[in-house]
Each structure stands twice: as C-alpha cells, then as structure tokens.
Design a protein around this motif. Structure first.
Motif, PDB file in Angstrom:
ATOM      1  N   LEU A  24       0.859  -1.181   0.000  1.00 22.66           N
ATOM      2  CA  LEU A  24       0.000   0.000   0.000  1.00 22.66           C
ATOM      3  C   LEU A  24       0.897   1.233   0.000  1.00 22.66           C
ATOM      4  O   LEU A  24       1.751   1.388   0.876  1.00 22.66           O
ATOM      5  N   PRO A  25       0.709   2.126  -0.968  1.00 22.91           N
ATOM      6  CA  PRO A  25       1.557   3.317  -1.028  1.00 22.91           C
ATOM      7  C   PRO A  25       1.302   4.250   0.155  1.00 22.91           C
ATOM      8  O   PRO A  25       0.304   4.136   0.866  1.00 22.91           O
ATOM      9  N   ARG A  26       2.194   5.176   0.309  1.00 21.89           N
ATOM     10  CA  ARG A  26       2.145   6.126   1.424  1.00 21.89           C
ATOM     11  C   ARG A  26       0.856   6.947   1.421  1.00 21.89           C
ATOM     12  O   ARG A  26       0.327   7.310   2.476  1.00 21.89           O
ATOM     13  N   GLU A  27       0.326   7.220   0.265  1.00 21.51           N
ATOM     14  CA  GLU A  27      -0.857   8.075   0.141  1.00 21.51           C
ATOM     15  C   GLU A  27      -2.150   7.375   0.536  1.00 21.51           C
ATOM     16  O   GLU A  27      -3.200   8.008   0.615  1.00 21.51           O
ATOM     17  N   THR A  28      -2.117   6.081   0.759  1.00 22.83           N
ATOM     18  CA  THR A  28      -3.325   5.329   1.101  1.00 22.83           C
ATOM     19  C   THR A  28      -3.769   5.679   2.515  1.00 22.83           C
ATOM     20  O   THR A  28      -3.003   5.568   3.469  1.00 22.83           O
ATOM     21  N   ARG A  60       3.426  -2.814   3.831  1.00 30.92           N
ATOM     22  CA  ARG A  60       3.372  -4.114   3.170  1.00 30.92           C
ATOM     23  C   ARG A  60       2.531  -5.017   4.057  1.00 30.92           C
ATOM     24  O   ARG A  60       2.785  -5.143   5.250  1.00 30.92           O
ATOM     25  N   VAL A  61       1.506  -5.638   3.459  1.00 29.12           N
ATOM     26  CA  VAL A  61       0.536  -6.446   4.195  1.00 29.12           C
ATOM     27  C   VAL A  61       0.588  -7.867   3.670  1.00 29.12           C
ATOM     28  O   VAL A  61       0.511  -8.077   2.459  1.00 29.12           O
ATOM     29  N   TRP A  62       0.722  -8.838   4.559  1.00 28.33           N
ATOM     30  CA  TRP A  62       0.693 -10.253   4.202  1.00 28.33           C
ATOM     31  C   TRP A  62      -0.658 -10.805   4.619  1.00 28.33           C
ATOM     32  O   TRP A  62      -1.037 -10.739   5.790  1.00 28.33           O
ATOM     33  N   LEU A  63      -1.377 -11.362   3.649  1.00 29.82           N
ATOM     34  CA  LEU A  63      -2.650 -12.031   3.912  1.00 29.82           C
ATOM     35  C   LEU A  63      -2.440 -13.524   3.706  1.00 29.82           C
ATOM     36  O   LEU A  63      -1.625 -13.932   2.885  1.00 29.82           O
ATOM     37  N   ARG A  64      -3.176 -14.332   4.449  1.00 22.36           N
ATOM     38  CA  ARG A  64      -3.053 -15.775   4.274  1.00 22.36           C
ATOM     39  C   ARG A  64      -4.431 -16.407   4.320  1.00 22.36           C
ATOM     40  O   ARG A  64      -5.370 -15.863   4.897  1.00 22.36           O
TER      41      ARG A  64
END
Length: 74
Positions: A24-28, A60-64
């Motif tokens: 996700l970019p900084r602007e999110t 940075r997001v990790w989904l499982r």
C-alpha cells in the motif's frame, strides 16, 4: 522411557497456507486500507498475517488463507 503412539489418535498434517502480499503506497488512507483488507477478507477468505510499516511510509501487508485439500472418495 519410550512413549507408544500407535494406539493413539492420528495426528493431522500441519496446516498449509497460501499467501498474498499487498503493498500500500504512502498516500493510502487508513479508511481506504481498511476497506481494501475487509473486501479481501469477506470475498476471498483471507486473514491478516502481518503488517510492516516502512520508513518511506508505505505498508506491506501479508494475507493468508488455509489451503483445503479434498480427499478422494473413490
């Protein structure tokens, strides 16, 4: 002393997961990130595994999600 495990219940194999990494970019905004992660959770059955916030401000997001193996019936 040696333990006898032959008569006990069978142990299940360890759970296996598949992962998806989102950057996700900084602007999110937080609300936009929450909406995005909620959609992945509701419609794709993903769960949050890890979130890292980096020095530049991007996340940075990790989904499982669990891999479900179907056993043959025949």
């Amino acid at each position: 002393m040696v333990a006898d495990t032959s008569s006990g219940p069978r142990s299940s194999p360890p759970e296996q997961y598949e992962y998806r990494v989102l950057t996700l970019p900084r602007e999110t905004s937080r609300s936009e990130a929450r909406r995005l992660l909620t959609e992945h959770a509701e419609y794709g059955h993903w769960e949050l595994a890890r979130v890292r916030l980096y020095l530049g401000g991007h996340r940075r997001v990790w989904l499982r999600r669990r891999i479900i193996r179907v056993a043959r019936t025949s």
